[in-house]
Structure formats: structure tokens, C-alpha cells
Design an enzyme around this catalytic site. Structure first.
Site, PDB file in Angstrom:
ATOM      1  N   GLY A  21     -68.624 -63.191 -68.233  1.00 52.38           N
ATOM      2  CA  GLY A  21     -68.852 -64.755 -68.465  1.00 52.38           C
ATOM      3  C   GLY A  21     -67.983 -65.481 -68.970  1.00 52.38           C
ATOM      4  O   GLY A  21     -67.427 -66.512 -68.419  1.00 52.38           O
ATOM      5  N   GLU A  70     -70.531 -58.290 -72.117  1.00 53.21           N
ATOM      6  CA  GLU A  70     -70.007 -57.571 -70.643  1.00 53.21           C
ATOM      7  C   GLU A  70     -68.607 -58.744 -70.163  1.00 53.21           C
ATOM      8  O   GLU A  70     -69.348 -58.972 -69.400  1.00 53.21           O
ATOM      9  CB  GLU A  70     -70.940 -57.413 -69.759  1.00 53.21           C
ATOM     10  CG  GLU A  70     -72.259 -57.300 -70.555  1.00 53.21           C
ATOM     11  CD  GLU A  70     -73.119 -57.112 -70.133  1.00 53.21           C
ATOM     12  OE1 GLU A  70     -73.678 -55.707 -70.316  1.00 53.21           O
ATOM     13  OE2 GLU A  70     -73.664 -58.007 -69.185  1.00 53.21           O
ATOM     14  N   GLY A  76     -66.308 -59.678 -67.841  1.00 51.51           N
ATOM     15  CA  GLY A  76     -65.276 -59.005 -66.660  1.00 51.51           C
ATOM     16  C   GLY A  76     -63.751 -59.703 -66.741  1.00 51.51           C
ATOM     17  O   GLY A  76     -62.479 -59.037 -66.891  1.00 51.51           O
ATOM     18  N   ARG A  77     -63.780 -60.818 -65.760  1.00 50.41           N
ATOM     19  CA  ARG A  77     -62.862 -61.606 -65.415  1.00 50.41           C
ATOM     20  C   ARG A  77     -61.756 -62.106 -66.684  1.00 50.41           C
ATOM     21  O   ARG A  77     -60.682 -61.882 -66.587  1.00 50.41           O
ATOM     22  CB  ARG A  77     -63.563 -62.798 -65.088  1.00 50.41           C
ATOM     23  CG  ARG A  77     -62.775 -63.855 -64.698  1.00 50.41           C
ATOM     24  CD  ARG A  77     -63.197 -65.600 -64.434  1.00 50.41           C
ATOM     25  NE  ARG A  77     -64.711 -65.369 -63.792  1.00 50.41           N
ATOM     26  CZ  ARG A  77     -65.147 -65.516 -62.852  1.00 50.41           C
ATOM     27  NH1 ARG A  77     -63.817 -66.051 -61.681  1.00 50.41           N
ATOM     28  NH2 ARG A  77     -66.033 -65.512 -62.272  1.00 50.41           N
ATOM     29  N   ARG A  90     -62.067 -65.480 -53.129  1.00 50.82           N
ATOM     30  CA  ARG A  90     -62.798 -66.217 -53.614  1.00 50.82           C
ATOM     31  C   ARG A  90     -62.722 -67.727 -53.158  1.00 50.82           C
ATOM     32  O   ARG A  90     -63.284 -68.591 -53.279  1.00 50.82           O
ATOM     33  CB  ARG A  90     -61.946 -65.824 -55.325  1.00 50.82           C
ATOM     34  CG  ARG A  90     -62.171 -64.755 -56.026  1.00 50.82           C
ATOM     35  CD  ARG A  90     -61.873 -64.671 -56.824  1.00 50.82           C
ATOM     36  NE  ARG A  90     -62.637 -65.317 -58.111  1.00 50.82           N
ATOM     37  CZ  ARG A  90     -62.802 -66.581 -57.923  1.00 50.82           C
ATOM     38  NH1 ARG A  90     -60.921 -67.355 -58.220  1.00 50.82           N
ATOM     39  NH2 ARG A  90     -62.811 -67.753 -59.089  1.00 50.82           N
ATOM     40  N   TYR A 139     -65.721 -69.252 -53.581  1.00 47.91           N
ATOM     41  CA  TYR A 139     -66.386 -70.234 -54.221  1.00 47.91           C
ATOM     42  C   TYR A 139     -65.561 -71.889 -54.338  1.00 47.91           C
ATOM     43  O   TYR A 139     -65.264 -72.316 -55.569  1.00 47.91           O
ATOM     44  CB  TYR A 139     -65.987 -70.184 -55.667  1.00 47.91           C
ATOM     45  CG  TYR A 139     -66.511 -68.236 -56.082  1.00 47.91           C
ATOM     46  CD1 TYR A 139     -68.440 -68.052 -55.932  1.00 47.91           C
ATOM     47  CD2 TYR A 139     -65.795 -66.453 -56.070  1.00 47.91           C
ATOM     48  CE1 TYR A 139     -68.601 -66.615 -56.398  1.00 47.91           C
ATOM     49  CE2 TYR A 139     -66.292 -65.394 -56.277  1.00 47.91           C
ATOM     50  CZ  TYR A 139     -67.895 -65.571 -56.059  1.00 47.91           C
ATOM     51  OH  TYR A 139     -68.448 -64.468 -56.803  1.00 47.91           O
ATOM     52  N   CYS A 146     -59.492 -64.885 -38.137  1.00 40.53           N
ATOM     53  CA  CYS A 146     -60.051 -66.061 -37.036  1.00 40.53           C
ATOM     54  C   CYS A 146     -61.392 -66.774 -37.715  1.00 40.53           C
ATOM     55  O   CYS A 146     -62.514 -66.650 -38.058  1.00 40.53           O
ATOM     56  CB  CYS A 146     -60.757 -65.016 -36.257  1.00 40.53           C
ATOM     57  SG  CYS A 146     -58.959 -64.235 -34.990  1.00 40.53           S
ATOM     58  N   GLU A 147     -60.961 -67.609 -38.918  1.00 42.14           N
ATOM     59  CA  GLU A 147     -62.126 -67.640 -39.543  1.00 42.14           C
ATOM     60  C   GLU A 147     -61.966 -69.003 -39.964  1.00 42.14           C
ATOM     61  O   GLU A 147     -59.995 -69.339 -40.820  1.00 42.14           O
ATOM     62  CB  GLU A 147     -63.011 -67.133 -40.580  1.00 42.14           C
ATOM     63  CG  GLU A 147     -63.947 -65.846 -40.849  1.00 42.14           C
ATOM     64  CD  GLU A 147     -65.129 -66.071 -40.419  1.00 42.14           C
ATOM     65  OE1 GLU A 147     -65.385 -67.346 -40.375  1.00 42.14           O
ATOM     66  OE2 GLU A 147     -65.401 -64.980 -39.757  1.00 42.14           O
ATOM     67  N   TYR A 193     -62.518 -59.506 -59.458  1.00 47.43           N
ATOM     68  CA  TYR A 193     -62.964 -60.368 -58.108  1.00 47.43           C
ATOM     69  C   TYR A 193     -62.250 -60.023 -57.015  1.00 47.43           C
ATOM     70  O   TYR A 193     -62.618 -61.306 -56.028  1.00 47.43           O
ATOM     71  CB  TYR A 193     -64.504 -61.402 -58.233  1.00 47.43           C
ATOM     72  CG  TYR A 193     -65.071 -61.022 -59.762  1.00 47.43           C
ATOM     73  CD1 TYR A 193     -66.400 -60.288 -59.711  1.00 47.43           C
ATOM     74  CD2 TYR A 193     -65.028 -61.395 -60.994  1.00 47.43           C
ATOM     75  CE1 TYR A 193     -66.685 -60.223 -60.456  1.00 47.43           C
ATOM     76  CE2 TYR A 193     -64.908 -61.776 -61.740  1.00 47.43           C
ATOM     77  CZ  TYR A 193     -66.753 -60.757 -61.510  1.00 47.43           C
ATOM     78  OH  TYR A 193     -67.727 -60.670 -63.129  1.00 47.43           O
TER      79      TYR A 193
HETATM   80  C1  LIG Z   1     -70.918 -59.887 -63.295  1.00 49.95           C
HETATM   81  C2  LIG Z   1     -71.854 -59.554 -64.703  1.00 49.95           C
HETATM   82  C3  LIG Z   1     -70.687 -59.733 -65.832  1.00 49.95           C
HETATM   83  C4  LIG Z   1     -68.937 -60.223 -66.664  1.00 49.95           C
HETATM   84  O1  LIG Z   1     -68.799 -60.957 -65.588  1.00 49.95           O
HETATM   85  P1  LIG Z   1     -67.335 -61.358 -65.771  1.00 49.95           P
HETATM   86  O2  LIG Z   1     -67.815 -63.176 -65.666  1.00 49.95           O
HETATM   87  O3  LIG Z   1     -66.903 -61.425 -64.909  1.00 49.95           O
HETATM   88  O4  LIG Z   1     -67.212 -61.798 -67.372  1.00 49.95           O
HETATM   89  C5  LIG Z   1     -70.850 -59.119 -67.340  1.00 49.95           C
HETATM   90  N1  LIG Z   1     -72.587 -58.759 -67.394  1.00 49.95           N
HETATM   91  C6  LIG Z   1     -73.334 -58.891 -66.179  1.00 49.95           C
HETATM   92  C7  LIG Z   1     -74.844 -58.669 -66.191  1.00 49.95           C
HETATM   93  C8  LIG Z   1     -72.378 -59.212 -64.599  1.00 49.95           C
HETATM   94  O5  LIG Z   1     -73.491 -59.387 -63.446  1.00 49.95           O
END
Ligand SMILES: *Cc1c(COP(=O)(O)O)cnc(C)c1O
Length: 419
Positions: free
Chosen positions: A240, A274, A276-277, A313, A317, A343-344, A372
Site C-alpha cells: 500500500g 507486500e 506493489g505500486r 486507472r 480511480y 466508445c466510452e 496496475y
Molecule cells: C494489492 C495488494 C498489495 C499491494 O498493494 P500496493 O498498493 O500495490 O502496494 C499487497 N497486499 C495485498 C494483500 C494486496 O491485495
């Protein structure tokens, strides 16, 4: 820090000119900087260097095999949410003992696949899911390490679609039911080893406060579980971590670690994160060609060859992505909506944006598209999905070919009766 920069008015990814890639590979194309991905991973990894930890990259943010492989080589584990993601990480040569698996709806087939592969642990979101894992593990004669995903009821102050750690979302077990749930699993589900605590409160979180709030609830829970006879050896605080899209001031890896470490330093748990972003978001762009410039009495439009099916996105969002030509022709700017051919009305990348003047055929870059982006792309409007390219210093590699029309109809069939 990312390795997309302008030199004499031309955009480079590491040592490669973005325009050269577009000329060779075509558009739209996702371009990832390997060096940026690894730099972001290392920053976080080093920030937690003083404790036992594992950075598990959230595969759903960018699941290209080359990205997974690059991170695995650097030492990362993986956070997966489906059997398909497990398949990908195994194909990329990831050590299964570094894989954690979350999702509110794991099927028995997916559970069996994960147990067979020998993943590190499941992040479990409900009692029926725990029962399913217990059942499959029993059938296979193995034990499954699990963490319950605890919903600490914290508001991460982010977009409502990416808020997950508040009461009333579908995720996790409410924290006030946590102890009884662990005791139930320990007593009743003999094929499970409830050894971890997991939480993930949301995405694009720019302040450390929500994490501190979550930790101030989760860490005492670890102690309480231990007092109740559970051997908790792993604390997973989810992902997150936010990034800069526009003018946000997200915490750095060091600031994040400084906020988290006081809670976990003496806990005697392996810490899992964990992200990602944070790792891939600013490590990728979507390069797209200007097809037409349409001027109307109300607005000017740049119509480009990428669309919401490539990057959803903004539509999904309301997200902001910086946009600029990859070759700056002039300092002169005008205000445009940047839109795709789908077409949106939701098919836009920016509204009322000052952009340097371009001509049809010019390439523009949509920045911060590494997370994403491609993973949420689709074939809507029967548009073949974009190519993906990874740049490593002065070379670039096509890491996913552009789809063809044949790819669009793969697996489809017309019933004989209609022939
Ligand atoms: C999506 C997700 C993440 C990663 O979130 P980011 O905002 O990309 O860091 C980590 N853990 C779980 C369980 C997720 O569903």
C-alpha cells in the site's frame, strides 16, 4: 527516483531513447525501467536491514515474467492472489518458499496447486476458507502454514476503491474476532499451522500514520495470541505504500521503516511487506501516439492510440497521470483532454491538461503507469493489448509481444449448428 528523464528535450528510459523504442516496437507500448524497479526494491529491503524480513512483491501490480524474474533475482519474495499468479511466479523461477498467497476467494484447485508448489503461507480471509485449506491439506497429507488477514478497522485515507482495512469491506477478519478465530483454527483444524498475522489496509497510502495505527492494534494482538498458546512467527503488514503521481509527498522507504521498526523490532517475528505500486509504479510509462488533434469550441482533444482498455486507472480511480511528449518541440503549451478511441466517455487519460504542443504522429508518455497498468488491461472494443518492453541500461527487450487479431479470438468457436 526513477530513470525516465529528459535530455535535450527527448525522453530517455535509462540509456535508451523512448522514441527509438516506439519506432521499432510500435505504440501503444508499456516501457519499464529495470534499474528503477531494482532501486525501489533495494531501498525498501535495506531500510529493514536490521531485522529478519522479506519483501514480497505484489504480483497483481505488474505480473510480467521479466519483472517477476528481475525482482526474484534481487532476492524478493512474491505476494500472489490467484492460481494464475502462482503459475507465473513458478514460470519465472521464484522460490516457492518465498511466496505468500492472499485472496478472499481461493478455489480448492488453487489451494491444492499452492500446497503442491510448497508456498510459504496462505493469508486467510474467512473461516470457511480456513476450513477449505484444512480439507485440501488433509487430503494431500500436508500441513499448511497460515496467517489470518486481520482487518484492523483503520482508515488509510485513500480512494474508496482501494480501501481494504476498514470495517465494512469484504477483506479479512474483524480484529475483535481475531483471538477466537485463531483458537478455533488451532483446536479444530489440525492440518493448519496458524503461525502468522496479516493485514493490508489499502493502497496509495502516502502517510505513515495509518500504518502506525494498524500496528498499534496488530502488534498487541500478536502478544495476545502467544499468551493463548499460538506460536506466531510471522507478521505481514501488507503493501500500500504510495508514490508520486502528481504532487503527493509519500513517505520514503526510510521514513516508512522508521515508523514501523519500533513496533516490530523486538517482536521476534519475521516481517513481511507486500509492496506493489511502490516498486513498479514509477518504473513504467505508457507511450502512445497522437492520432488526431481535434479542436472544438469548448475543448481541445488529443486523440491517442492508447485507450482505457490499456490503462483504466483514470476511468476507474479518477487517477492523475503526468503526460508529456517524448520529444518536446516547443515550450508553447495548450489545454487538452487526452482521450482514446474507445466508445466510452470514461475513455480519457487527462482532462484540461496543459501540454506542450504536438503534431499528429508524435509520441506522448503517460507517466507512472508501471503499476496496475498492463495488469488491468483488457481487450475491450476488440483492441489487441499493448506490447511491454523492459529497458536494462542501454538495451531494451520486448518482454511481451503486442497481441494480434488472432490472439483476440483464441479459444472462441462458432457452434456447428450456425454454420
Ligand atoms: C494489492 C495488494 C498489495 C499491494 O498493494 P500496493 O498498493 O500495490 O502496494 C499487497 N497486499 C495485498 C494483500 C494486496 O491485495
Amino acid at each position: 527516483m526513477d530513470r525516465f528523464e529528459y535530455r535535450d528535450g527527448e525522453l530517455y528510459c535509462e540509456e535508451v531513447r523512448v522514441e527509438d523504442i516506439c519506432r521499432d516496437v510500435g505504440t501503444p507500448v508499456y516501457i519499464y525501467s529495470h534499474g528503477t524497479i531494482i532501486d525501489h526494491y533495494r531501498k525498501l529491503d535495506e531500510a529493514f536491514g536490521e531485522i529478519d524480513h522479506l519483501i514480497c512483491f505484489s504480483v497483481k501490480s505488474n505480473s510480467n515474467l521479466a519483472v517477476i524474474r528481475a525482482l526474484a533475482k534481487a532476492g524478493a519474495g512474491m505476494d500472489i492472489v490467484s492460481g494464475g499468479e502462482l503459475y507465473r511466479v513458478l514460470k519465472a523461477g521464484v522460490d516457492p518458499s518465498k511466496v505468500v498467497y492472499a485472496s478472499v476467494g481461493k478455489s480448492e484447485e488453487e489451494i491444492e496447486f499452492a500446497l503442491q508448489a510448497g508456498i510459504m503461507m496462505f493469508n486467510v480471509e474467512s473461516r470457511p476458507e480456513a476450513e477449505a485449506i484444512n480439507r485440501v491439506a488433509g487430503r494431500m497429507g500436508v500441513k499448511a502454514r497460515i496467517a489470518f488477514r486481520i482487518n484492523p478497522d483503520v482508515d488509510p485515507h485513500t480512494h474508496k476503491h482501494i480501501t481494504t482495512g476498514k470495517g465494512g469491506t469484504k477483506f479479512g477478519i474483524p480484529i475483535d474476532e481475531a483471538v477466537e478465530t485463531y483458537l478455533w483454527a488451532k483446536e479444530r483444524l489440525g492440518n493448519l499451522i496458524p503461525c502468522g498475522v496479516h493485514c493490508h489496509i489499502g493502497s496509495q497510502i502516502t502517510s505513515v500514520e495509518p500504518y502506525k495505527e494498524a500496528l498499534s492494534r496488530i502488534v498487541p494482538l500478536v502478544s495476545e495470541l502467544r499468551r493463548n498458546g499460538l506460536e506466531i512467527d510471522t507478521l505481514n503488514i501488507g503493501g500500500g505504500l504510495g508514490i508520486v503521481y502528481k504532487d503527493e509527498t509519500p513517505s520514503t522507504a526510510d521514513e516508512f521503516a522508521a515508523a514501523v521498526l519500533p513496533y516490530v523490532r523486538d517482536l521476534g517475528c519475521k516481517l513481511i511487506i507486500e509492496p506493489g505500486r511502490f516498486i513498479v509504479g514509477n518504473a513504467g510509462i505508457l507511450a502512445t501516439k497522437v492520432l488526431y488533434i481535434k479542436r472544438t469550441p469548448h475543448k481541445n482533444f488529443l486523440i491517442v492510440d492508447a485507450a482505457m482498455n490499456d490503462l483504466i486507472r483514470p476511468a476507474f480511480y479518477d487517477s492523475y497521470h503526468r503526460i508529456a511528449p517524448v520529444r518536446i518541440r516547443t515550450e508553447e503549451t495548450d489545454t487538452f483532454d487526452v482521450v482514446g478511441p474507445v466508445c466510452e466517455t470514461g475513455d480519457y487519460f487527462a482532462k484540461d491538461r496543459r501540454i506542450n504542443l504536438v503534431e499528429p504522429g508524435d509520441i506522448i508518455s503517460i507517466f507512472s503507469a508501471g503499476a496496475y497498468g498492463f495488469t488491468m488491461s483488457s481487450n475491450y472494443n476488440s483492441r489487441p493489448r499493448a506490447a511491454e518492453v523492459m529497458v536494462i541500461e542501454d538495451r531494451y527487450y520486448i518482454v511481451r509481444k503486442r497481441e494480434t487479431y488472432l490472439d483476440l479470438i483464441r479459444g472462441e468457436a462458432i457452434p456447428g449448428e450456425l454454420m
